[in-house]
Design a protein around this motif. Sequence first.
Motif, PDB file in Angstrom:
ATOM      1  N   UNK A 310       0.862  -1.187   0.000  1.00 31.01           N
ATOM      2  CA  UNK A 310       0.000   0.000   0.000  1.00 31.01           C
ATOM      3  C   UNK A 310       0.893   1.229   0.000  1.00 31.01           C
ATOM      4  N   UNK A 311       0.827   2.007  -1.075  1.00 36.21           N
ATOM      5  CA  UNK A 311       1.719   3.161  -1.194  1.00 36.21           C
ATOM      6  C   UNK A 311       1.152   4.192  -2.160  1.00 36.21           C
ATOM      7  N   UNK A 312       1.726   5.403  -2.091  1.00 37.45           N
ATOM      8  CA  UNK A 312       1.410   6.447  -3.069  1.00 37.45           C
ATOM      9  C   UNK A 312       2.543   6.639  -4.064  1.00 37.45           C
ATOM     10  N   UNK A 313       3.627   5.878  -3.907  1.00 40.89           N
ATOM     11  CA  UNK A 313       4.785   5.970  -4.800  1.00 40.89           C
ATOM     12  C   UNK A 313       4.933   4.647  -5.534  1.00 40.89           C
ATOM     13  N   UNK A 314       4.702   4.652  -6.833  1.00 41.46           N
ATOM     14  CA  UNK A 314       4.756   3.418  -7.622  1.00 41.46           C
ATOM     15  C   UNK A 314       5.903   3.466  -8.619  1.00 41.46           C
ATOM     16  N   UNK A 315       6.595   2.343  -8.757  1.00 40.62           N
ATOM     17  CA  UNK A 315       7.569   2.178  -9.834  1.00 40.62           C
ATOM     18  C   UNK A 315       6.922   1.279 -10.880  1.00 40.62           C
ATOM     19  N   UNK A 316       6.885   1.768 -12.121  1.00 34.04           N
ATOM     20  CA  UNK A 316       6.065   1.127 -13.157  1.00 34.04           C
ATOM     21  C   UNK A 316       6.831   1.011 -14.463  1.00 34.04           C
ATOM     22  N   UNK A 317       6.746  -0.164 -15.084  1.00 32.25           N
ATOM     23  CA  UNK A 317       7.165  -0.299 -16.485  1.00 32.25           C
ATOM     24  C   UNK A 317       5.904  -0.137 -17.322  1.00 32.25           C
ATOM     25  N   UNK A 318       5.932   0.770 -18.283  1.00 32.25           N
ATOM     26  CA  UNK A 318       4.706   0.987 -19.059  1.00 32.25           C
ATOM     27  C   UNK A 318       4.990   1.088 -20.551  1.00 32.25           C
ATOM     28  N   UNK A 319       3.990   0.700 -21.315  1.00 36.92           N
ATOM     29  CA  UNK A 319       4.013   0.864 -22.770  1.00 36.92           C
ATOM     30  C   UNK A 319       3.158   2.090 -23.088  1.00 36.92           C
ATOM     31  N   UNK A 320       3.782   3.084 -23.749  1.00 36.83           N
ATOM     32  CA  UNK A 320       3.072   4.329 -24.039  1.00 36.83           C
ATOM     33  C   UNK A 320       2.248   4.161 -25.308  1.00 36.83           C
ATOM     34  N   UNK A 321       0.961   4.550 -25.242  1.00 40.57           N
ATOM     35  CA  UNK A 321       0.012   4.258 -26.305  1.00 40.57           C
ATOM     36  C   UNK A 321      -0.575   5.499 -26.965  1.00 40.57           C
ATOM     37  N   UNK A 322      -0.034   6.666 -26.634  1.00 40.09           N
ATOM     38  CA  UNK A 322      -0.636   7.903 -27.135  1.00 40.09           C
ATOM     39  C   UNK A 322       0.316   8.588 -28.110  1.00 40.09           C
ATOM     40  N   UNK A 323      -0.246   9.321 -29.069  1.00 39.35           N
ATOM     41  CA  UNK A 323       0.584  10.058 -30.022  1.00 39.35           C
ATOM     42  C   UNK A 323       1.225  11.278 -29.356  1.00 39.35           C
ATOM     43  N   UNK A 324       0.592  11.786 -28.284  1.00 42.18           N
ATOM     44  CA  UNK A 324       1.207  12.878 -27.531  1.00 42.18           C
ATOM     45  C   UNK A 324       2.274  12.294 -26.608  1.00 42.18           C
ATOM     46  N   UNK A 325       3.457  12.911 -26.529  1.00 42.23           N
ATOM     47  CA  UNK A 325       4.535  12.327 -25.738  1.00 42.23           C
ATOM     48  C   UNK A 325       4.257  12.351 -24.240  1.00 42.23           C
ATOM     49  N   UNK A 326       4.860  11.402 -23.549  1.00 46.03           N
ATOM     50  CA  UNK A 326       4.812  11.372 -22.090  1.00 46.03           C
ATOM     51  C   UNK A 326       6.050  12.084 -21.551  1.00 46.03           C
ATOM     52  N   UNK A 327       5.847  13.043 -20.660  1.00 50.20           N
ATOM     53  CA  UNK A 327       6.977  13.734 -20.023  1.00 50.20           C
ATOM     54  C   UNK A 327       6.700  13.811 -18.523  1.00 50.20           C
ATOM     55  N   UNK A 328       7.780  13.951 -17.752  1.00 56.76           N
ATOM     56  CA  UNK A 328       7.636  14.085 -16.306  1.00 56.76           C
ATOM     57  C   UNK A 328       6.788  15.309 -15.982  1.00 56.76           C
ATOM     58  N   UNK A 329       5.899  15.153 -15.014  1.00 58.57           N
ATOM     59  CA  UNK A 329       5.004  16.234 -14.630  1.00 58.57           C
ATOM     60  C   UNK A 329       3.604  16.095 -15.194  1.00 58.57           C
ATOM     61  N   UNK A 330       3.457  15.252 -16.228  1.00 57.73           N
ATOM     62  CA  UNK A 330       2.123  15.032 -16.789  1.00 57.73           C
ATOM     63  C   UNK A 330       1.213  14.360 -15.761  1.00 57.73           C
ATOM     64  N   UNK A 331      -0.061  14.736 -15.783  1.00 56.80           N
ATOM     65  CA  UNK A 331      -1.030  14.172 -14.840  1.00 56.80           C
ATOM     66  C   UNK A 331      -2.020  13.271 -15.580  1.00 56.80           C
ATOM     67  N   UNK A 332      -2.319  12.145 -14.965  1.00 53.58           N
ATOM     68  CA  UNK A 332      -3.244  11.170 -15.554  1.00 53.58           C
ATOM     69  C   UNK A 332      -4.078  10.530 -14.448  1.00 53.58           C
ATOM     70  N   UNK A 333      -5.136   9.848 -14.861  1.00 55.20           N
ATOM     71  CA  UNK A 333      -5.854   8.965 -13.953  1.00 55.20           C
ATOM     72  C   UNK A 333      -5.203   7.595 -14.042  1.00 55.20           C
ATOM     73  N   UNK A 334      -4.940   6.978 -12.902  1.00 55.38           N
ATOM     74  CA  UNK A 334      -4.403   5.625 -12.881  1.00 55.38           C
ATOM     75  C   UNK A 334      -5.505   4.682 -12.403  1.00 55.38           C
ATOM     76  N   UNK A 335      -5.763   3.638 -13.189  1.00 58.25           N
ATOM     77  CA  UNK A 335      -6.797   2.669 -12.801  1.00 58.25           C
ATOM     78  C   UNK A 335      -6.180   1.298 -12.628  1.00 58.25           C
ATOM     79  N   UNK A 336      -6.384   0.722 -11.446  1.00 58.97           N
ATOM     80  CA  UNK A 336      -5.980  -0.651 -11.170  1.00 58.97           C
ATOM     81  C   UNK A 336      -7.219  -1.401 -10.699  1.00 58.97           C
ATOM     82  N   UNK A 337      -7.657  -2.385 -11.488  1.00 58.94           N
ATOM     83  CA  UNK A 337      -8.954  -3.034 -11.289  1.00 58.94           C
ATOM     84  C   UNK A 337     -10.046  -1.964 -11.278  1.00 58.94           C
ATOM     85  N   UNK A 338     -10.841  -1.872 -10.214  1.00 56.59           N
ATOM     86  CA  UNK A 338     -11.937  -0.889 -10.219  1.00 56.59           C
ATOM     87  C   UNK A 338     -11.549   0.421  -9.534  1.00 56.59           C
TER      88      UNK A 338
END
Length: 412
Positions: A310-338
């Motif tokens: 249980x944490x607020x700090x996650x280390x994640x390997x991810x595959x980027x799926x958007x044409x807009x680039x991912x950069x540090x500071x970007x904000x998103x919704x993270x969904x894990x199960x529900x």
Amino acid sequence: MDLLRFITAGSVDDGKSTLIGRLLYDSKSIMIDQLAAIEKQSKNKEQGEIDLALLTDGLRAEREQGITIDVAYKYFSTPKRKFIIADAPGHIQYTRNMVTGASTADLAIILIDARNGVVEQTRRHSIITSLLNIPHVVVAINKMDLVDYSQDVYNNIVIDYAEVAKSLGLKDVTYIPLSAAFGDNIVEKSPKLAWYEGAPLLEFLESVEVDKDINLADPRFPVQYVIRPQTDDLHDYRGYAGKVISGIYKKGDAITVLPSGRTSTISAIEHNGKQVEEVFAPQSAILHLEDDIDISRGDIIVKSDNLPKLTQELEVVLCWMDSKPLVAGNKYLLQINSKVVKSVIKEIEYKLDVNTLQKTEATSAALNDVIKVKIKTASPVPYDSYSDLRENGGAILIDETSHVTVGACMIQ
């Protein structure tokens, strides 16, 4: 009857779509009108042959280019098992499509052209298979008819791929020589491959054991819906509906609700409209607790003696799926199960080359890139490492404005 989800992957023109078409055709899983339609469109109609690849290459753009460019899902069944097939594209620019198709797969079929052997795209697909922790791998050595059904060619490819599998930690690997175009070793054993002692492809797919892949040791129950009818007959009814993604739950179990940490005991369990003593993965159920505690969609009910991280700090390997680039500071919704939480990309640690597993420094990610990032969430997230329990270690990133899925995450 149980269900096997599998994905096919390989280089361009390795015969993925033809292989799936052959499975559907030889197992008599094609509708008569569908068969008539592809007979009309087949390029080889003059020779009396039908182009089985047309069964999966359903998009007009795919047919024009002669390649698969999207994930095509097909469903068929035999008397022994039901199947869902994801036909993933081979091009590197469609890495995100393969990740999507492989995310729920029990098994991966990696096609190799017998003439070419293990190539760069074979390694890339194997790396993605390894990253996504797919438990079973079939190496389908296709187009054996073009190498005179040579056992030496087959043996050399097995030796080469075994090195790839060892380096990636792929454990359950099965090798099958076949010819999708002529149906050799697809549904029935081929006399032209008499030297091969194993089962043909369909027989293997019918018999591979997937029940053992279900984690029954770590109980996880994400709440999808809180049921409160508040009618005269069910005035005090309070049930928590969801799917047991792993483990076993029994009446009387001491439980903890995360992220709040509140505890209670299971007082009753409903499954298929009946009261039962226990439920287990992957069943859906309604849990009732002895205490009226604050639980909402996205919370996870676990056994008190087996807690996830249980944490607020996650280390994640991810595959980027958007044409807009991912950069540090970007904000998103993270969904894990529900569970859906607001999150921000704190840091990009490195970019992973999906052909070589080489790590390079990166400050941004483009479409189809695989990267390692640190994510900060607005509230604590209960999770398990993806390598330990992918049902509770996989997540997605969602664009807050468009609500488009922009990243597929494997939490470390």
